[in-house]
Design a protein around this motif. Structure first.
Motif, PDB file in Angstrom:
ATOM      1  N   HIS A 135       0.883  -1.177   0.000  1.00  0.00           N
ATOM      2  CA  HIS A 135       0.000   0.000   0.000  1.00  0.00           C
ATOM      3  C   HIS A 135       0.922   1.229   0.000  1.00  0.00           C
ATOM      4  O   HIS A 135       1.520   1.536   1.034  1.00  0.00           O
ATOM      5  N   PRO A 136       1.070   1.930  -1.106  1.00  0.00           N
ATOM      6  CA  PRO A 136       2.020   3.053  -1.148  1.00  0.00           C
ATOM      7  C   PRO A 136       1.688   4.177  -0.160  1.00  0.00           C
ATOM      8  O   PRO A 136       2.575   4.903   0.259  1.00  0.00           O
ATOM      9  N   CYS A 137       0.401   4.327   0.169  1.00  0.00           N
ATOM     10  CA  CYS A 137       0.027   5.388   1.122  1.00  0.00           C
ATOM     11  C   CYS A 137      -1.276   4.988   1.805  1.00  0.00           C
ATOM     12  O   CYS A 137      -2.039   4.189   1.280  1.00  0.00           O
ATOM     13  N   CYS A 138      -1.524   5.601   2.967  1.00  0.00           N
ATOM     14  CA  CYS A 138      -2.807   5.420   3.670  1.00  0.00           C
ATOM     15  C   CYS A 138      -3.142   3.937   3.822  1.00  0.00           C
ATOM     16  O   CYS A 138      -4.175   3.468   3.328  1.00  0.00           O
ATOM     17  N   HIS A 139      -2.264   3.206   4.488  1.00  0.00           N
ATOM     18  CA  HIS A 139      -2.457   1.763   4.619  1.00  0.00           C
ATOM     19  C   HIS A 139      -3.853   1.442   5.149  1.00  0.00           C
ATOM     20  O   HIS A 139      -4.318   2.041   6.126  1.00  0.00           O
ATOM     21  N   ASN A 140      -4.488   0.490   4.494  1.00  0.00           N
ATOM     22  CA  ASN A 140      -5.832   0.044   4.879  1.00  0.00           C
ATOM     23  C   ASN A 140      -5.704  -1.352   5.492  1.00  0.00           C
ATOM     24  O   ASN A 140      -5.306  -2.275   4.784  1.00  0.00           O
ATOM     25  N   PRO A 141      -5.963  -1.576   6.761  1.00  0.00           N
ATOM     26  CA  PRO A 141      -6.738  -0.719   7.659  1.00  0.00           C
ATOM     27  C   PRO A 141      -5.945   0.124   8.647  1.00  0.00           C
ATOM     28  O   PRO A 141      -6.560   0.880   9.401  1.00  0.00           O
ATOM     29  N   THR A 142      -4.628   0.048   8.726  1.00  0.00           N
ATOM     30  CA  THR A 142      -3.957   0.591   9.917  1.00  0.00           C
ATOM     31  C   THR A 142      -3.646   2.090   9.867  1.00  0.00           C
ATOM     32  O   THR A 142      -3.430   2.696  10.909  1.00  0.00           O
ATOM     33  N   GLY A 143      -3.569   2.677   8.663  1.00  0.00           N
ATOM     34  CA  GLY A 143      -3.152   4.078   8.594  1.00  0.00           C
ATOM     35  C   GLY A 143      -1.677   4.252   8.938  1.00  0.00           C
ATOM     36  O   GLY A 143      -1.177   5.368   9.020  1.00  0.00           O
ATOM     37  N   ALA A 144      -0.965   3.136   9.146  1.00  0.00           N
ATOM     38  CA  ALA A 144       0.467   3.203   9.485  1.00  0.00           C
ATOM     39  C   ALA A 144       1.263   3.009   8.201  1.00  0.00           C
ATOM     40  O   ALA A 144       1.263   1.924   7.623  1.00  0.00           O
ATOM     41  N   ASP A 145       1.918   4.068   7.759  1.00  0.00           N
ATOM     42  CA  ASP A 145       2.635   4.029   6.474  1.00  0.00           C
ATOM     43  C   ASP A 145       4.140   3.945   6.680  1.00  0.00           C
ATOM     44  O   ASP A 145       4.669   4.345   7.720  1.00  0.00           O
ATOM     45  N   LEU A 146       4.826   3.481   5.650  1.00  0.00           N
ATOM     46  CA  LEU A 146       6.291   3.509   5.656  1.00  0.00           C
ATOM     47  C   LEU A 146       6.748   4.924   5.297  1.00  0.00           C
ATOM     48  O   LEU A 146       6.076   5.616   4.521  1.00  0.00           O
ATOM     49  N   ASN A 147       7.896   5.350   5.833  1.00  0.00           N
ATOM     50  CA  ASN A 147       8.454   6.627   5.385  1.00  0.00           C
ATOM     51  C   ASN A 147       9.327   6.369   4.148  1.00  0.00           C
ATOM     52  O   ASN A 147       9.543   5.213   3.764  1.00  0.00           O
ATOM     53  N   SER A 148       9.840   7.440   3.551  1.00  0.00           N
ATOM     54  CA  SER A 148      10.530   7.235   2.272  1.00  0.00           C
ATOM     55  C   SER A 148      11.805   6.398   2.441  1.00  0.00           C
ATOM     56  O   SER A 148      12.127   5.595   1.570  1.00  0.00           O
ATOM     57  N   ALA A 149      12.502   6.539   3.558  1.00  0.00           N
ATOM     58  CA  ALA A 149      13.718   5.720   3.762  1.00  0.00           C
ATOM     59  C   ALA A 149      13.331   4.243   3.850  1.00  0.00           C
ATOM     60  O   ALA A 149      14.045   3.360   3.338  1.00  0.00           O
ATOM     61  N   GLN A 150      12.209   3.964   4.490  1.00  0.00           N
ATOM     62  CA  GLN A 150      11.758   2.564   4.591  1.00  0.00           C
ATOM     63  C   GLN A 150      11.318   2.037   3.229  1.00  0.00           C
ATOM     64  O   GLN A 150      11.610   0.894   2.871  1.00  0.00           O
ATOM     65  N   TRP A 151      10.662   2.876   2.447  1.00  0.00           N
ATOM     66  CA  TRP A 151      10.303   2.429   1.084  1.00  0.00           C
ATOM     67  C   TRP A 151      11.568   2.144   0.268  1.00  0.00           C
ATOM     68  O   TRP A 151      11.628   1.177  -0.490  1.00  0.00           O
ATOM     69  N   ASP A 152      12.581   3.001   0.443  1.00  0.00           N
ATOM     70  CA  ASP A 152      13.831   2.765  -0.294  1.00  0.00           C
ATOM     71  C   ASP A 152      14.412   1.400   0.072  1.00  0.00           C
ATOM     72  O   ASP A 152      14.930   0.684  -0.785  1.00  0.00           O
ATOM     73  N   GLU A 153      14.289   1.047   1.333  1.00  0.00           N
ATOM     74  CA  GLU A 153      14.806  -0.246   1.778  1.00  0.00           C
ATOM     75  C   GLU A 153      13.989  -1.383   1.134  1.00  0.00           C
ATOM     76  O   GLU A 153      14.544  -2.387   0.682  1.00  0.00           O
ATOM     77  N   VAL A 154      12.674  -1.207   1.093  1.00  0.00           N
ATOM     78  CA  VAL A 154      11.820  -2.226   0.444  1.00  0.00           C
ATOM     79  C   VAL A 154      12.229  -2.377  -1.025  1.00  0.00           C
ATOM     80  O   VAL A 154      12.335  -3.494  -1.545  1.00  0.00           O
ATOM     81  N   VAL A 155      12.477  -1.254  -1.682  1.00  0.00           N
ATOM     82  CA  VAL A 155      12.873  -1.297  -3.099  1.00  0.00           C
ATOM     83  C   VAL A 155      14.169  -2.088  -3.245  1.00  0.00           C
ATOM     84  O   VAL A 155      14.316  -2.909  -4.161  1.00  0.00           O
ATOM     85  N   ARG A 156      15.105  -1.873  -2.315  1.00  0.00           N
ATOM     86  CA  ARG A 156      16.375  -2.627  -2.390  1.00  0.00           C
ATOM     87  C   ARG A 156      16.128  -4.132  -2.220  1.00  0.00           C
ATOM     88  O   ARG A 156      16.717  -4.954  -2.910  1.00  0.00           O
ATOM     89  N   ILE A 157      15.227  -4.477  -1.301  1.00  0.00           N
ATOM     90  CA  ILE A 157      14.937  -5.909  -1.093  1.00  0.00           C
ATOM     91  C   ILE A 157      14.251  -6.490  -2.336  1.00  0.00           C
ATOM     92  O   ILE A 157      14.579  -7.595  -2.781  1.00  0.00           O
ATOM     93  N   VAL A 158      13.324  -5.739  -2.888  1.00  0.00           N
ATOM     94  CA  VAL A 158      12.622  -6.190  -4.098  1.00  0.00           C
ATOM     95  C   VAL A 158      13.637  -6.480  -5.206  1.00  0.00           C
ATOM     96  O   VAL A 158      13.555  -7.503  -5.902  1.00  0.00           O
ATOM     97  N   ALA A 159      14.615  -5.598  -5.345  1.00  0.00           N
ATOM     98  CA  ALA A 159      15.635  -5.776  -6.395  1.00  0.00           C
ATOM     99  C   ALA A 159      16.498  -7.003  -6.091  1.00  0.00           C
ATOM    100  O   ALA A 159      16.747  -7.835  -6.961  1.00  0.00           O
ATOM    101  N   ARG A 160      16.930  -7.091  -4.838  1.00  0.00           N
ATOM    102  CA  ARG A 160      17.843  -8.176  -4.456  1.00  0.00           C
ATOM    103  C   ARG A 160      17.170  -9.537  -4.586  1.00  0.00           C
ATOM    104  O   ARG A 160      17.735 -10.486  -5.081  1.00  0.00           O
TER     105      ARG A 160
END
Ligand code: LMR
Length: 397
Positions: free
Chosen positions: A178-203
């Motif tokens: 969920h790129p923004c406004c996580h459903n149901p929690t409203g708890a989102d990743l910040n941009s540094a955390q998304w960058d980390e997810v992107v690195r894992i996705v690539a790896r």
């Protein structure tokens, strides 16, 4: 012939919406389904949308079938909203986009196409997530497991557990994000955390499937699309479903989009063909009316500016209501730590502690929340927020 058919228990969110509708109490408060209400307690008709409707209604063109992929103008406008107007990916023709029946339709078509080409992949959804993610992916034939996301003890995102889990996944595993406004929690990743997810996705060579139903309601239209832009920058293939239901307040018209970011233009044209075939097999082509309204708003500079200001106003009102709910709860139940609410954003807040009290909240106080403890903050207004805080505090005390 049909005697073996089993009964359907109903959808937990949609059933509550019907129960709310049929509740005769005038003081009832709907914090269940993801609907944006204005401060008067009405589902708004946006001025930008009404003006676009006048333009569309005045057209004397006959009502013909749209192409399988929908209106070309709608698809182009959708790409620009999701990927950014100046996106290099768009200039290079690397994105295949179709108009879909809301975000759910996009998830369904995308899941069908993925199943055809990645039959051995598993799918992963966040724990918790919108219930229909599992239903749609399992319906398409995937085996689905949940990845750790929210820690019910701290009532916050558990990023470390999420990242550690993703690291263990097999190549080509489909990861719903969920790129923004996580459903149901409203708890989102910040941009540094998304960058980390992107690195894992690539790896790990994972296959992200983004569900962006609330673009603009978290931090703004551009900032909410951070993950989309980060995946493009990293040159990683992914799918993204987007929805106009909430941000146009046009739920019933079923307007959404599905885009695939591909390696090159040739691959994107084949991806488009596969999306078209999946659409043809499901429902042939999307409905035209809502799509024309959306594209009219997005492509007319004046209506577009008006719409963006209306999205900003919705986001700010939701934010104000979250603060107001927090203030009210701190006032009536100071012994409880309510600060987790402030770390959440978008349409929802999530308080698992309320989950066991859902029936009591509905029956005794007329406050409708989802059984998981999800609260649709966009259903709060200056007249009902205090009563809501009191109801929450009473059941928890
Ligand atoms: C929600 O989560 O409440 C919305 O996305 C509406 C729905 O279809 O469930």
């Amino acid at each position: 012939m049909f005697s073996t058919l089993s009964a359907y228990a109903g959808d937990p969110i949609l059933s509550l919406q019907l129960a709310y509708r049929d509740d005769p109490r005038p003081e009832k408060i709907n914090l269940s389904i993801g609907l944006y209400y204005d401060d008067e307690g009405n589902i708004p008709r946006l001025e930008s949308v009404q003006r676009a409707q006048e333009i569309v209604n005045a057209s004397t063109a006959p009502s013909v079938y749209l192409p399988m992929s929908g209106s070309p103008a709608y698809c182009k406008a959708t790409q620009e909203l999701v990927f950014g107007k100046d996106s290099e990916a768009l200039r290079a023709g690397r994105v295949a986009t179709i108009q879909t029946l809301g975000g759910s339709g996009a998830l369904k078509v995308g899941s069908d196409v993925l199943k055809k080409f990645f039959p051995n992949s598993a799918a992963r959804i966040s724990n918790p997530t919108w219930d229909n993610h599992r239903a749609i992916l399992e319906g398409a034939g995937f085996s689905v497991e949940a990845y750790p996301y929210f820690d019910p003890v701290t009532q916050r995102l558990d990023f470390e557990a999420m990242a550690a889990y993703l690291e263990t996944q097999a190549e080509q595993t489909i990861i719903v994000l969920h790129p923004c406004c996580h459903n149901p929690t409203g708890a989102d990743l910040n941009s540094a955390q998304w960058d980390e997810v992107v690195r894992i996705v690539a790896r790990r060579k994972l296959l992200p499937f983004l569900d962006m139903a609330y673009q603009g309601l978290g931090e703004g239209l551009e900032r909410d699309a951070y993950l989309v832009r980060a995946l493009v920058k990293a040159d990683l293939p992914f799918l993204v479903a987007n929805s106009y239901s909430k941000i146009f307040s046009i739920y019933g018209e079923r307007c959404g989009g599905l885009s695939m970011f591909c390696a090159n233009a040739d691959e994107a044209s084949r991806a488009l063909g596969q999306l078209q075939q999946a659409v043809r097999r499901n429902y042939s082509s999307p409905p035209a009316y809502g799509g024309h309204v959306v594209e009219t708003v997005l492509l007319d500079p004046e209506l577009r500016a008006l719409w963006e200001s209306e999205v900003d106003a919705m986001r700010e009102r939701i934010h104000e209501m979250r603060l107001e709910l927090h203030r009210g709860l701190v006032r009536v139940h100071p012994a409880y730590d309510w600060d987790f609410l402030l770390a959440q954003r978008g349409m929802f807040s999530y308080a698992p502690a309320l989950a066991p009290h859902m029936q009591e909240l509905i029956e005794k106080y007329g406050v409708y929340i989802i059984e998981s403890g999800r609260i649709c903050v966009a259903g709060l207004n200056t007249r009902n927020v205090e009563r809501t805080a009191q109801a929450f505090a009473s059941v928890l005390k």
